[in-house]
Design a protein around this motif. Structure first.
Motif, PDB file in Angstrom:
ATOM      1  N   THR A  87       0.838  -1.197   0.000  1.00 45.13           N
ATOM      2  CA  THR A  87       0.000   0.000   0.000  1.00 45.13           C
ATOM      3  C   THR A  87       0.877   1.252   0.000  1.00 45.13           C
ATOM      4  OG1 THR A  87      -1.814  -1.080   1.172  1.00 45.13           O
ATOM      5  CG2 THR A  87      -1.732   1.317   1.271  1.00 45.13           C
ATOM      6  N   ASP A  88       0.636   2.143  -0.961  1.00 41.74           N
ATOM      7  CA  ASP A  88       1.410   3.383  -1.075  1.00 41.74           C
ATOM      8  C   ASP A  88       0.659   4.599  -0.510  1.00 41.74           C
ATOM      9  OD1 ASP A  88       3.782   2.413  -2.674  1.00 41.74           O
ATOM     10  OD2 ASP A  88       2.177   1.864  -4.053  1.00 41.74           O
ATOM     11  N   TRP A  89      -0.661   4.647  -0.735  1.00 44.72           N
ATOM     12  CA  TRP A  89      -1.472   5.742  -0.242  1.00 44.72           C
ATOM     13  C   TRP A  89      -2.706   5.180   0.450  1.00 44.72           C
ATOM     14  CZ3 TRP A  89      -0.251  10.836  -0.110  1.00 44.72           C
ATOM     15  CH2 TRP A  89       0.761  11.297  -0.960  1.00 44.72           C
ATOM     16  N   VAL A  90      -3.126   5.826   1.531  1.00 45.56           N
ATOM     17  CA  VAL A  90      -4.360   5.490   2.229  1.00 45.56           C
ATOM     18  C   VAL A  90      -5.303   6.672   2.047  1.00 45.56           C
ATOM     19  CG1 VAL A  90      -5.423   4.825   4.406  1.00 45.56           C
ATOM     20  CG2 VAL A  90      -3.056   4.153   3.929  1.00 45.56           C
ATOM     21  N   TRP A  91      -6.468   6.394   1.443  1.00 46.15           N
ATOM     22  CA  TRP A  91      -7.443   7.440   1.140  1.00 46.15           C
ATOM     23  C   TRP A  91      -8.578   7.332   2.154  1.00 46.15           C
ATOM     24  CZ3 TRP A  91     -10.880   7.418  -3.880  1.00 46.15           C
ATOM     25  CH2 TRP A  91     -11.599   8.621  -3.967  1.00 46.15           C
ATOM     26  N   VAL A  92      -8.697   8.302   3.068  1.00 42.30           N
ATOM     27  CA  VAL A  92      -9.660   8.199   4.167  1.00 42.30           C
ATOM     28  C   VAL A  92     -10.841   9.132   3.954  1.00 42.30           C
ATOM     29  CG1 VAL A  92      -7.900   7.484   5.833  1.00 42.30           C
ATOM     30  CG2 VAL A  92      -8.428   9.911   5.581  1.00 42.30           C
ATOM     31  N   MET A  93     -12.015   8.681   4.444  1.00 39.98           N
ATOM     32  CA  MET A  93     -13.234   9.491   4.349  1.00 39.98           C
ATOM     33  C   MET A  93     -14.295   8.935   5.286  1.00 39.98           C
ATOM     34  SD  MET A  93     -14.496   8.135   0.627  1.00 39.98           S
ATOM     35  CE  MET A  93     -12.787   8.065   0.087  1.00 39.98           C
ATOM     36  N   ASP A  94     -15.291   9.782   5.601  1.00 38.85           N
ATOM     37  CA  ASP A  94     -16.455   9.365   6.369  1.00 38.85           C
ATOM     38  C   ASP A  94     -17.522   8.818   5.432  1.00 38.85           C
ATOM     39  OD1 ASP A  94     -15.812  10.088   9.127  1.00 38.85           O
ATOM     40  OD2 ASP A  94     -15.801  12.151   8.403  1.00 38.85           O
ATOM     41  N   ASP A  95     -18.578   8.251   6.030  1.00 34.48           N
ATOM     42  CA  ASP A  95     -19.638   7.663   5.222  1.00 34.48           C
ATOM     43  C   ASP A  95     -20.577   8.689   4.606  1.00 34.48           C
ATOM     44  OD1 ASP A  95     -20.716   8.420   7.624  1.00 34.48           O
ATOM     45  OD2 ASP A  95     -21.629   6.495   8.110  1.00 34.48           O
ATOM     46  N   ASP A  96     -20.425   9.979   4.932  1.00 35.74           N
ATOM     47  CA  ASP A  96     -21.224  11.015   4.271  1.00 35.74           C
ATOM     48  C   ASP A  96     -20.411  11.767   3.225  1.00 35.74           C
ATOM     49  OD1 ASP A  96     -19.577  12.379   6.012  1.00 35.74           O
ATOM     50  OD2 ASP A  96     -21.148  13.637   6.883  1.00 35.74           O
ATOM     51  N   THR A  97     -19.303  11.151   2.793  1.00 33.53           N
ATOM     52  CA  THR A  97     -18.439  11.728   1.766  1.00 33.53           C
ATOM     53  C   THR A  97     -18.665  10.982   0.456  1.00 33.53           C
ATOM     54  OG1 THR A  97     -16.774  12.264   3.424  1.00 33.53           O
ATOM     55  CG2 THR A  97     -16.068  12.269   1.123  1.00 33.53           C
ATOM     56  N   VAL A  98     -18.995  11.708  -0.598  1.00 31.73           N
ATOM     57  CA  VAL A  98     -19.239  11.096  -1.901  1.00 31.73           C
ATOM     58  C   VAL A  98     -18.204  11.629  -2.891  1.00 31.73           C
ATOM     59  CG1 VAL A  98     -20.899  10.744  -3.766  1.00 31.73           C
ATOM     60  CG2 VAL A  98     -21.700  10.914  -1.396  1.00 31.73           C
ATOM     61  N   PRO A  99     -17.193  10.839  -3.220  1.00 33.42           N
ATOM     62  CA  PRO A  99     -16.145  11.336  -4.117  1.00 33.42           C
ATOM     63  C   PRO A  99     -16.618  11.430  -5.561  1.00 33.42           C
ATOM     64  CG  PRO A  99     -15.725   9.053  -3.503  1.00 33.42           C
ATOM     65  CD  PRO A  99     -16.906   9.492  -2.703  1.00 33.42           C
TER      66      PRO A  99
END
Length: 324
Positions: A87-99
């Motif tokens: 793993t090179d990058w970890v992309w974090v977000m909450d469940d109310d985030t819509v990319p």
């Protein structure tokens, strides 16, 4: 570059479905996905399990038995992500985030261009966060790094970005190698300021960029900043800010002084705008006492017996030892 997305969920099943669908639709596919369910009781875990079936072995659901807050959920999810050596990058977000469909592709393209301008010292990237009307979300507006050098500003501008000192967990890209070097978010923060402390810790001595081409929608109930009548959560704001200023190695001394002054002004605005100042005074009193008299517990202690799988807990134990 291999990217593992980490999504922390708690009792927002419909938004979780939308967020997972958006992750599956990325123009540059996510390599792996870790969903952490914080002991939801609205069927979020079951919905996630159903939606993750088509991901196969590329996805993992961590079903916690205790609500550990955003801080604990991200600590567990990030540990699971970096336990994979590639793993090179970890992309974090909450469940109310819509990319948006190109959120990941744009971030990785910026990293590639930025590395070509000099040393590959990029540790954190943050997306542009908008509300449902397309306007920038005031809760997640990034700020330029104070005292950034001319070279830092020029390198960031060359790739169409801005040098930053911290970022929220609403779509943040964390360099896995840096995570393995400095450890995890402090789970005992529970919520609020955990992302500020952790991203600032990752960025001390490293570079971070706000990437406006990477766009996500933060689907909060209303478009406003977190200091608008926070209610009982103000306790965590007070306690955790004191922990940042008194216990964390994330900020330099002069930065702590500047942020403390800004925090005092923000708290004053919060009180003036509040409809329940008695509640805020109680939160201030309790948060102030706990912030001075207590220290945050090690993350490995907070996450024990919360349903974190054994293999992930091994990584939590290892990375938690790097906390100071």
């Amino acid at each position: 570059m291999r990217v593992t997305a980490v999504l922390v969920a708690y009792n927002r099943r419909d938004l979780l479905r939308e967020s997972l669908a958006a992750l599956a639709a990325q123009s540059r596919p996510v390599d792996r996905l870790v969903v952490v369910d914080n002991a939801s009781d609205d069927g979020s875990a079951e919905a996630a399990a159903e939606l993750l079936e088509h991901w196969g072995e590329r996805a993992r659901l961590l079903r916690l038995t205790t609500n550990t807050g955003g801080a604990g959920g991200f600590a567990a999810g990030i540990a699971a992500a970096v336990a994979e050596d590639d793993t090179d990058w970890v992309w974090v977000m909450d469940d109310d985030t819509v990319p948006g469909p190109d959120a990941l592709a744009e971030a990785l393209a910026v990293h590639e261009r930025y590395a070509a301008t000099g040393q590959d010292d990029l540790a954190v990237m943050g997306s542009r966060v908008v509300w449902t009307d397309g306007a920038d979300h005031p809760m997640n507006t990034p700020k330029a790094k104070i005292r950034a050098s001319a070279d830092e500003r020029a390198r960031a501008a060359e790739v169409g970005c801005m040098e930053i000192r911290s970022i929220s967990f609403v779509s943040a890209f964390l360099r896995a190698a840096r995570v393995r070097e400095i450890g995890l978010p402090i789970a005992d923060y529970f919520l609020w300021n955990d992302d500020f402390e952790y991203s600032a810790r990752l960025l001390r001595g490293a570079r971070g960029l706000f990437v406006p081409g990477s766009v996500v929608t933060h689907k909060t109930a209303k478009r406003g900043s977190s200091d608008q009548d926070p209610g009982p959560r103000f306790y965590f704001e007070v306690r955790n800010k004191l922990w940042v200023f008194r216990r964390s190695r994330a900020l330099h001394g002069w930065e702590k002084a500047l942020y403390a002054a800004a925090t005092a002004r923000r708290w004053l605005r919060t009180f003036l705008a509040s409809s329940d100042r008695a509640q805020l005074r109680d939160c201030l009193r309790r948060g102030w006492c706990d912030g001075w008299l207590r220290a945050p517990r090690p993350t490995r202690m907070v996450l024990r017996d919360t349903g974190v799988p054994v293999d992930v807990m091994v990584e939590v134990e290892r990375l938690s030892k790097l906390e100071r």
